[in-house]
Design a protein around this motif. Structure first.
Motif, PDB file in Angstrom:
ATOM      1  N   LEU A  31      -9.071   2.748   3.806  1.00  0.00           N
ATOM      2  CA  LEU A  31      -8.519   4.081   3.602  1.00  0.00           C
ATOM      3  C   LEU A  31      -7.413   4.057   2.565  1.00  0.00           C
ATOM      4  N   SER A  32      -7.184   5.227   1.956  1.00  0.00           N
ATOM      5  CA  SER A  32      -6.077   5.380   1.021  1.00  0.00           C
ATOM      6  C   SER A  32      -5.578   6.811   1.054  1.00  0.00           C
ATOM      7  N   GLY A  53      -1.578  -0.628  -0.747  1.00  0.00           N
ATOM      8  CA  GLY A  53      -1.211   0.590  -1.454  1.00  0.00           C
ATOM      9  C   GLY A  53      -1.590   1.842  -0.696  1.00  0.00           C
ATOM     10  N   THR A  54      -1.980   1.700   0.523  1.00  0.00           N
ATOM     11  CA  THR A  54      -2.572   2.763   1.336  1.00  0.00           C
ATOM     12  C   THR A  54      -1.707   4.009   1.457  1.00  0.00           C
ATOM     13  N   PHE A  55      -0.406   3.846   1.694  1.00  0.00           N
ATOM     14  CA  PHE A  55       0.487   4.986   1.895  1.00  0.00           C
ATOM     15  C   PHE A  55       1.551   5.070   0.799  1.00  0.00           C
ATOM     16  N   ASN A  56       1.331   4.410  -0.309  1.00  0.00           N
ATOM     17  CA  ASN A  56       2.265   4.386  -1.428  1.00  0.00           C
ATOM     18  C   ASN A  56       2.633   5.817  -1.837  1.00  0.00           C
ATOM     19  N   ASP A  75       0.268  -5.357  -1.020  1.00  0.00           N
ATOM     20  CA  ASP A  75       1.254  -4.913  -1.990  1.00  0.00           C
ATOM     21  C   ASP A  75       1.390  -3.393  -1.990  1.00  0.00           C
ATOM     22  N   ARG A  76       2.631  -2.954  -1.955  1.00  0.00           N
ATOM     23  CA  ARG A  76       3.015  -1.534  -2.062  1.00  0.00           C
ATOM     24  C   ARG A  76       2.349  -0.625  -1.026  1.00  0.00           C
ATOM     25  N   ALA A  77       1.986  -1.159   0.114  1.00  0.00           N
ATOM     26  CA  ALA A  77       1.293  -0.366   1.141  1.00  0.00           C
ATOM     27  C   ALA A  77       2.101   0.847   1.583  1.00  0.00           C
TER      28      ALA A  77
END
Length: 182
Positions: A31-32, A53-56, A75-77
């Motif tokens: 998911l993203s 990066g999902t919730f970035n 990274d950067r979730a």
């Protein structure tokens, strides 16, 4: 938004301006919601084992529930999720990536399960942390990136003895207090 059971991949919701919450079935494995600035809450389905990066940039995200079985926060979730106030890591978590929680200023405490073996550079930079709790009794083999806390928390609680401590796990704050055997 309600997603029907059987759907496995949700990658088309990045930058969705009106999305506030999502009910997701356990069949979802990817998911993203990156850039969904109004998203306030999400229960990550049990089928998800990695967030990247999902919730970035989900600035309004206040609450997120992470499932047992999640092994990596990439990274950067949660980068720039400034409204996020707490995150409970599942016991299955092993890796937290670079900048994963950078600029999450609402979080004051992180509790790391004993299975966490790697924390990426700048992971908790600019997070207003008061306390960090390590449940592992041995951090000597922990892989850490540069400046994981960006100054570091005021108080660090470590389950092990001083000789099992890894100084890179504490950050660089001068006024820091480390409690061993906690």
């Amino acid at each position: 938004m309600d997603v029907p059971e059987g759907v496995t991949c949700l990658l088309g919701f990045a930058n969705c301006e009106r999305l506030r919450s999502a009910a997701l079935p356990d069949s979802v494995t990817e998911l993203s919601f990156a850039g969904c600035e109004r998203l306030e809450a999400c229960d990550v389905p049990s089928g998800v084992t990695r967030l990247d990066g999902t919730f970035n940039g989900c600035a309004a995200l206040r609450r997120v529930s992470l499932p047992e079985g999640l092994t990596e926060i990439g990274d950067r979730a949660f980068y720039s999720c400034g409204s996020l106030t707490s995150v409970s890591f599942p016991e299955s978590l092993e890796t937290i990536g670079t900048d994963a929680f950078r600029y999450c200023r609402g979080i004051q405490e992180f509790r790391f399960p004993a299975n966490v073996k790697e924390i990426g550079a700048g992971c908790f930079y600019n997070c207003s942390l008061e306390r960090v709790i390590y449940e592992s009794e041995d951090l000597t083999g922990m892989k850490t990136g540069y400046d994981i806390f960006g100054g570091g928390p005021l108080y660090v609680y470590f389950a092990g003895n001083r000789d099992r401590w890894n100084p890179a796990c504490g950050g660089s704050r001068e006024a820091q207090t480390i409690f061993y055997n906690s």
